[in-house]
Design a protein around this motif. Sequence first.
Motif, PDB file in Angstrom:
ATOM      1  N   LYS A   1       9.032  -7.696   6.331  1.00 18.54           N
ATOM      2  CA  LYS A   1       8.203  -7.907   7.518  1.00 18.54           C
ATOM      3  C   LYS A   1       6.853  -7.241   7.350  1.00 18.54           C
ATOM      4  O   LYS A   1       5.809  -7.835   7.633  1.00 18.54           O
ATOM      5  CB  LYS A   1       8.913  -7.336   8.751  1.00 18.54           C
ATOM      6  N   ASP A   2       6.866  -6.006   6.867  1.00 15.32           N
ATOM      7  CA  ASP A   2       5.615  -5.279   6.680  1.00 15.32           C
ATOM      8  C   ASP A   2       4.723  -5.946   5.647  1.00 15.32           C
ATOM      9  O   ASP A   2       3.510  -6.029   5.806  1.00 15.32           O
ATOM     10  CB  ASP A   2       5.898  -3.839   6.249  1.00 15.32           C
TER      11      ASP A   2
ATOM     12  N   THR B   1      10.616   4.120  11.970  1.00 13.34           N
ATOM     13  CA  THR B   1      10.374   2.984  11.083  1.00 13.34           C
ATOM     14  C   THR B   1       8.898   2.607  10.971  1.00 13.34           C
ATOM     15  O   THR B   1       8.559   1.628  10.314  1.00 13.34           O
ATOM     16  CB  THR B   1      11.168   1.759  11.557  1.00 13.34           C
ATOM     17  N   GLN B   2       8.007   3.378  11.603  1.00 11.93           N
ATOM     18  CA  GLN B   2       6.583   3.106  11.463  1.00 11.93           C
ATOM     19  C   GLN B   2       6.109   3.627  10.113  1.00 11.93           C
ATOM     20  O   GLN B   2       6.549   4.672   9.634  1.00 11.93           O
ATOM     21  CB  GLN B   2       5.783   3.781  12.582  1.00 11.93           C
ATOM     22  N   SER B   3       5.195   2.919   9.490  1.00 17.48           N
ATOM     23  CA  SER B   3       4.676   3.333   8.188  1.00 17.48           C
ATOM     24  C   SER B   3       3.522   4.312   8.354  1.00 17.48           C
ATOM     25  O   SER B   3       2.640   4.118   9.189  1.00 17.48           O
ATOM     26  CB  SER B   3       4.192   2.112   7.396  1.00 17.48           C
TER      27      SER B   3
ATOM     28  N   LEU C   1      -6.154   1.717  14.316  1.00 25.09           N
ATOM     29  CA  LEU C   1      -6.106   2.164  12.926  1.00 25.09           C
ATOM     30  C   LEU C   1      -4.788   2.875  12.635  1.00 25.09           C
ATOM     31  O   LEU C   1      -4.134   2.614  11.622  1.00 25.09           O
ATOM     32  CB  LEU C   1      -7.280   3.106  12.628  1.00 25.09           C
ATOM     33  N   ALA C   2      -4.387   3.751  13.546  1.00 25.77           N
ATOM     34  CA  ALA C   2      -3.136   4.495  13.356  1.00 25.77           C
ATOM     35  C   ALA C   2      -1.938   3.560  13.316  1.00 25.77           C
ATOM     36  O   ALA C   2      -0.996   3.760  12.543  1.00 25.77           O
ATOM     37  CB  ALA C   2      -2.964   5.522  14.476  1.00 25.77           C
ATOM     38  N   GLY C   3      -1.982   2.516  14.139  1.00 25.48           N
ATOM     39  CA  GLY C   3      -0.879   1.552  14.169  1.00 25.48           C
ATOM     40  C   GLY C   3      -0.707   0.809  12.866  1.00 25.48           C
ATOM     41  O   GLY C   3       0.375   0.286  12.571  1.00 25.48           O
TER      42      GLY C   3
ATOM     43  N   ASP D   1       0.837  -1.181   0.000  1.00 27.49           N
ATOM     44  CA  ASP D   1       0.000   0.000   0.000  1.00 27.49           C
ATOM     45  C   ASP D   1       0.876   1.235   0.000  1.00 27.49           C
ATOM     46  O   ASP D   1       2.023   1.212   0.454  1.00 27.49           O
ATOM     47  CB  ASP D   1      -0.901   0.001   1.247  1.00 27.49           C
ATOM     48  N   ALA D   2       0.335   2.349  -0.504  1.00 32.33           N
ATOM     49  CA  ALA D   2       1.105   3.593  -0.566  1.00 32.33           C
ATOM     50  C   ALA D   2       1.442   4.046   0.849  1.00 32.33           C
ATOM     51  O   ALA D   2       0.561   4.404   1.626  1.00 32.33           O
ATOM     52  CB  ALA D   2       0.302   4.654  -1.294  1.00 32.33           C
ATOM     53  N   HIS D   3       2.708   4.019   1.178  1.00 26.45           N
ATOM     54  CA  HIS D   3       3.148   4.367   2.526  1.00 26.45           C
ATOM     55  C   HIS D   3       4.485   5.080   2.442  1.00 26.45           C
ATOM     56  O   HIS D   3       5.174   5.056   1.423  1.00 26.45           O
ATOM     57  CB  HIS D   3       3.313   3.107   3.382  1.00 26.45           C
ATOM     58  N   VAL D   4       4.859   5.710   3.548  1.00 19.16           N
ATOM     59  CA  VAL D   4       6.188   6.289   3.706  1.00 19.16           C
ATOM     60  C   VAL D   4       6.596   6.078   5.157  1.00 19.16           C
ATOM     61  O   VAL D   4       5.749   6.114   6.057  1.00 19.16           O
ATOM     62  CB  VAL D   4       6.201   7.795   3.344  1.00 19.16           C
TER      63      VAL D   4
END
Length: 356
Positions: A235-236, A51-53, A284-286, A11-14
């Motif tokens: 992992k993600d 390192t959280q997306s 949800l935020a996690g 999914d689109a993430h940063v």
Amino acid sequence: MSSPPHSPDRDAHVLAAAASGVESFFTQRGGDIDRIAGRAGLFPAQFAIPTQSLNLRSYCRLFSEAARDTQDHNIGLRFGQQFLPQQLGLIGYVALCSATVEQAVRNLVAYFGYHQAHTVTRLSETAESFCLEYLITDPAIQDRRHDAELTLGMFCNILRAGLGPDWCPQLVLFVHDAPEQAQDHQAAFQAEIRFSTDMNALVFSKRHLQSTVMPMADPALLQVMQSSLLMLAQKDSVSSSSDTQSLKDQVMAQLASLLPQGTHELREVAKSMGLTPWTLQRRLAGLSLSYTALLDEARQSEALRLLAVPETDVSSIAAQLGYTETSAFSRAFRRWVGVSPRVWRQTNGIMSKIAR
């Protein structure tokens, strides 16, 4: 390490490292970080773990909301200019630990997809120059201007880490149209600026890049950073996809049930799931999900279903979906599909009894 394997389709993430320092930066400019983040579908606590997306659409919207809140319409430009490469986390150190400036640029391009998904980073070259290109490819993301300006600023600062603080590109390209305060871009990059191009890019001389050693060059640490990015992505891709889809499916199912009843508040969804509103928000935020975005998706799905029923008029659909004005629903629908609800019905051969 040589070239990395193809990055997984995610999914689109940063990674949250890209938002390092936004709280103090926005606050210093008179912004309310809680309000800005909330409107973007994020929570300030998400910025604390590099390192959280983060959802990439929400990240881009963060700066659009900040521009409105602070009345600084070049806020992305300014954020990128002051952003240090060390703040970029893993991808920043992949560049900083490279042997030479040229290798730093090549490693940045090769590994950037693990830092930010649904993005093109490409390096083209001539005998005299490099062109470092950057573009978000997710069509759902429309708030791109500030992200493009801050990202090219970040890239410049990576080059400055090796070539000195006075280094400047020869040419800077932006996909978006020239903003009202475009003179600030010339001052920031100290280079020729062109807008309305096909790609966001920095064009700069290749001279001395191969022979200039990066001050923090460290081959052992470089390998650790590269491996960490790859492992994090793997992992993600394994864990987050199933967890994210599971929670999203639960919320979407509840919204599908509640929207026909005229209910769409987060507290009602949380209650129906046996959770407190804060717990649902935190979960949800996690997973880099936004309740606002999920509600928008559920409304779109329900709107299309209801518009396909001739007996329902547009104003009643708007009310059922929780819009206080029919015009607000029409604007949202045009954003979803590109045309008004009435035009969509005509195109699909559906006419309500009121229109007949």
